[in-house]
Design a protein around this motif. Structure first.
Motif, PDB file in Angstrom:
ATOM      1  N   PRO A  68     -12.210   5.339   1.575  1.00  0.00           N
ATOM      2  CA  PRO A  68     -11.657   4.218   2.165  1.00  0.00           C
ATOM      3  C   PRO A  68     -12.409   3.702   3.368  1.00  0.00           C
ATOM      4  O   PRO A  68     -12.202   2.536   3.583  1.00  0.00           O
ATOM      5  CB  PRO A  68     -10.013   4.463   2.241  1.00  0.00           C
ATOM      6  N   GLU A  83      -2.856   6.642   3.051  1.00  0.00           N
ATOM      7  CA  GLU A  83      -2.967   5.718   1.863  1.00  0.00           C
ATOM      8  C   GLU A  83      -3.877   6.326   0.543  1.00  0.00           C
ATOM      9  O   GLU A  83      -3.603   5.690  -0.655  1.00  0.00           O
ATOM     10  CB  GLU A  83      -3.656   4.572   2.116  1.00  0.00           C
ATOM     11  N   GLU A  84      -4.507   7.389   0.830  1.00  0.00           N
ATOM     12  CA  GLU A  84      -5.573   7.864  -0.320  1.00  0.00           C
ATOM     13  C   GLU A  84      -5.006   9.031  -0.709  1.00  0.00           C
ATOM     14  O   GLU A  84      -5.316   9.328  -1.895  1.00  0.00           O
ATOM     15  CB  GLU A  84      -6.859   7.822   0.062  1.00  0.00           C
ATOM     16  N   TRP A 139     -11.549   3.159  -4.176  1.00  0.00           N
ATOM     17  CA  TRP A 139     -10.381   3.692  -3.241  1.00  0.00           C
ATOM     18  C   TRP A 139     -10.916   4.880  -2.787  1.00  0.00           C
ATOM     19  O   TRP A 139     -10.481   5.471  -2.012  1.00  0.00           O
ATOM     20  CB  TRP A 139      -9.188   3.467  -4.019  1.00  0.00           C
ATOM     21  N   ASN A 140     -11.700   5.771  -3.340  1.00  0.00           N
ATOM     22  CA  ASN A 140     -12.164   7.093  -2.969  1.00  0.00           C
ATOM     23  C   ASN A 140     -12.527   7.681  -1.764  1.00  0.00           C
ATOM     24  O   ASN A 140     -12.250   8.659  -1.329  1.00  0.00           O
ATOM     25  CB  ASN A 140     -12.771   7.857  -4.166  1.00  0.00           C
ATOM     26  N   ASN A 178       0.843  -1.104   0.269  1.00  0.00           N
ATOM     27  CA  ASN A 178      -0.099  -0.003   0.104  1.00  0.00           C
ATOM     28  C   ASN A 178       1.019   1.062  -0.113  1.00  0.00           C
ATOM     29  O   ASN A 178       1.865   1.354   1.015  1.00  0.00           O
ATOM     30  CB  ASN A 178      -0.791  -0.241   1.178  1.00  0.00           C
ATOM     31  N   LEU A 208      -5.773   7.103   6.504  1.00  0.00           N
ATOM     32  CA  LEU A 208      -6.578   7.149   5.529  1.00  0.00           C
ATOM     33  C   LEU A 208      -6.011   8.119   4.438  1.00  0.00           C
ATOM     34  O   LEU A 208      -5.670   7.956   3.317  1.00  0.00           O
ATOM     35  CB  LEU A 208      -8.065   7.654   5.903  1.00  0.00           C
ATOM     36  N   VAL A 247      -4.582  10.001  -6.801  1.00  0.00           N
ATOM     37  CA  VAL A 247      -4.183   8.804  -5.845  1.00  0.00           C
ATOM     38  C   VAL A 247      -3.134   7.839  -6.409  1.00  0.00           C
ATOM     39  O   VAL A 247      -2.434   7.122  -5.666  1.00  0.00           O
ATOM     40  CB  VAL A 247      -5.392   8.115  -5.695  1.00  0.00           C
ATOM     41  N   LYS A 253      -6.024  12.269   0.386  1.00  0.00           N
ATOM     42  CA  LYS A 253      -7.039  13.345   0.806  1.00  0.00           C
ATOM     43  C   LYS A 253      -6.137  14.008   1.952  1.00  0.00           C
ATOM     44  O   LYS A 253      -5.609  13.622   2.701  1.00  0.00           O
ATOM     45  CB  LYS A 253      -8.476  12.985   0.960  1.00  0.00           C
ATOM     46  N   SER A 277     -10.899  17.324  -2.144  1.00  0.00           N
ATOM     47  CA  SER A 277     -10.536  15.665  -2.355  1.00  0.00           C
ATOM     48  C   SER A 277      -9.902  15.633  -3.435  1.00  0.00           C
ATOM     49  O   SER A 277     -10.141  14.342  -4.053  1.00  0.00           O
ATOM     50  CB  SER A 277     -11.615  14.798  -1.989  1.00  0.00           C
ATOM     51  N   VAL A 304      -6.472   0.847  -1.279  1.00  0.00           N
ATOM     52  CA  VAL A 304      -6.469   1.437  -0.071  1.00  0.00           C
ATOM     53  C   VAL A 304      -7.005   0.435   0.866  1.00  0.00           C
ATOM     54  O   VAL A 304      -7.872   0.451   1.575  1.00  0.00           O
ATOM     55  CB  VAL A 304      -7.555   2.607   0.087  1.00  0.00           C
TER      56      VAL A 304
END
Ligand code: ADP
Length: 477
Positions: free
Chosen positions: A150, A88-89, A147-148, A20, A85, A323, A91, A275, A176
């Motif tokens: 998670p 990994e993503e 994934w957006n 990840n 979060l 991402v 945001k 985001s 994610v």
């Protein structure tokens, strides 16, 4: 340490693992996660099937307590889980913590709903006969998430599934897995009996497909791309199974001459770029009437100059990275397509360098776009928006509705007449007046129409439609 899959109450490592990666810093490995095989998916489905009879008849206090404990732990750990979060993503930390709080609120809401399960008792049309209408769980629910969001999307599918007495096989998005692993771990420790919730992290084409192909999954709830949504639908028809799809959007945000310019610009910037534009409710079509057009575009340019695009975890960052590499390529490809189509790139669109290697993109604003261009018809799913100039409100509404999608529609206006008309006539599941198209509450229905969604609504009390099936029982007195 490899984080494992949960199958029938056991943490299973499997033979492969995947990494990840933090999109703000690709040198940072967030963790390693076991990759489930099709065999693992089938074992998880069998476990959920075996656990269903007991769980479907479990007491409401047991379910309430488990969901409540889960909500409490998520909320108590919101900073740590929000950071995971965002790491990994990509945001921002504020968005990551906000989404984590929302997940906690969702579990809290459905903990309460366990205590409010109810039916109806009616007289029959025939004398001396009573009719009871009750809701029963559907069975084994397959949950496939993107994934957006998670943590919020897994929460808004898992919480109602368990609340109404279903058992679950859950496959999160590969990009994610961390947030999903964390909530499954919390639910497991909160006291779920074995097999009630199974986690199978892995590839859509393998694990997801094994779920679609199983006759033992009675309902599938899916959020993701239109293409995969169609596969879910086709496979579900084959198995005569219930399915619910949340897919793309190409959400319009209308700005009328009488709008408060600040309100319009704030809502448009939030809708289009926060985001990193990676929300299905993001707006990528800014439909602006000619009297305010030039002022709006100038104010957007000013506002966009001030946006801070940087590492998601840094204090002060307003927009994190895209991402991953393939999503970044999709965004830049669409920026090239928009230019070829004759739209004017008024602001942004460049790749950015930051202290760490990551997928940084300056949000892009096109002007002089038409609604026929590909950038106005296809979902880009990044920080790319275009301004479409229109004559008046009537044309704005026509253009807003002229799209294959129908998730969220926004309008900035001070006219009660136009706001009221727009609320009634926008072809969308959600309508926002003087608010961004994205940013919805946890306790009210979420979903769209046309190509955006299929099936009943998610969230709030409307979730019961999907996660239960109705029984009508007649008794001779
Ligand atoms: P996105 O563009 O958001 O990645 P996808 O539709 O590809 O959209 O992914 C959404 C979810 O669907 C992910 O969990 C993904 O692994 C899963 N998925 C992808 N392909 C399939 C498939 N053939 N069957 C079932 N699930 C799939």
């Amino acid at each position: 340490m490899v984080q494992k899959n949960l199958i029938d109450g056991e943490w299973i490592a499997g033979s492969e693992a995947f990494r990840n990666i933090n999109p703000s810093n690709t040198n940072d490995v967030v963790g390693e996660y076991a990759r489930a095989s099709a065999e693992d998916a089938r074992a998880a489905i069998a476990a959920a099937k075996a656990a269903f009879p007991a769980w479907s008849r479990s007491g409401i206090l047991e379910r309430h307590a488990i969901l409540r404990r889960t909500a409490d732990e998520i909320l108590a750990r919101k900073d740590e889980l929000g950071k995971l979060l965002s790491r990994e993503e990509g945001k921002t930390l504020a968005e990551g913590i906000g989404e984590t709080v929302r997940a906690g609120q969702i579990f809290d809401f459905f903990a309460g709903e366990c205590l409010r399960l109810a039916g109806e008792v009616l007289p029959s049309a025939r004398p001396n006969i009573g009719v009871e209408i009750t809701r029963e769980p559907v069975g084994v629910v397959g949950i496939i998430t993107p994934w957006n969001f998670p943590i919020a999307i897994p929460a808004w599918k898992i919480a109602p599934a368990l609340c109404y007495g279903n058992t679950v096989v859950f496959k999160p998005a590969e990009l994610v897995p961390g947030s999903s692993w964390a909530i499954v771990d919390i639910l497991n420790r909160a006291g779920l009996p074995k097999g009630v919730l199974n986690l199978v992290m892995g590839k859509g084409s393998v694990v997801g497909q094994a779920m679609l192909d199983s006759p033992d999954i009675h309902a599938i709830t899916f959020t993701g791309s239109t293409g995969t949504g169609k596969r879910v639908a086709l496979a579900s028809v084959e198995h005569n199974r219930k399915y619910q799809l949340e897919m793309g959007g190409k959400n319009p945000f209308v700005v009328l001459d009488d709008a408060d310019l600040n309100v319009a610009v704030e809502a448009a910037v939030n809708s289009a770029f926060f985001s990193t534009g990676q929300r299905c409710t993001a707006s990528s079509r800014l439909i602006v009437t000619e009297g305010i057009h030039d002022r709006f575009v100038a104010a957007m340019g000013e506002r966009m100059k001030g946006l801070v695009i940087d590492d998601a975890l840094k204090a002060g960052t307003q927009i994190g990275p895209v991402v991953d590499e393939s999503q970044l390529k999709q965004d830049t490809d669409y920026i090239a397509i928009g230019r070829q189509e004759g739209a004017k790139l008024a602001f942004g669109g460049e790749l950015l360098k930051r202290d760490t290697p990551g997928f940084y993109l300056q949000p892009a604003l096109f002007t002089e776009a038409t609604n026929a261009m590909r950038i106005s018809r296809e979902e880009i799913f990044g920080p790319v928006a275009s301004v479409i100039r229109v004559k008046d409100y009537d044309e704005a509404l026509t253009v807003a509705d002229d799209t294959p999608f129908g998730l969220s529609s926004g309008i900035a206006t001070t006219s009660l007449k136009h706001a009221t008309h727009f609320k009634r006539n926008a072809e969308a599941g959600m309508v926002m007046v003087n608010l961004p198209t994205a940013g919805v509450d946890f306790h009210v229905p979420f979903g769209g129409r046309k190509g955006s969604s299929h099936g009943s609504r998610e969230q709030g009390r409307y979730a019961a439609e999907f996660y239960t099936t109705v029984k009508t029982a007649y008794t001779l007195a």
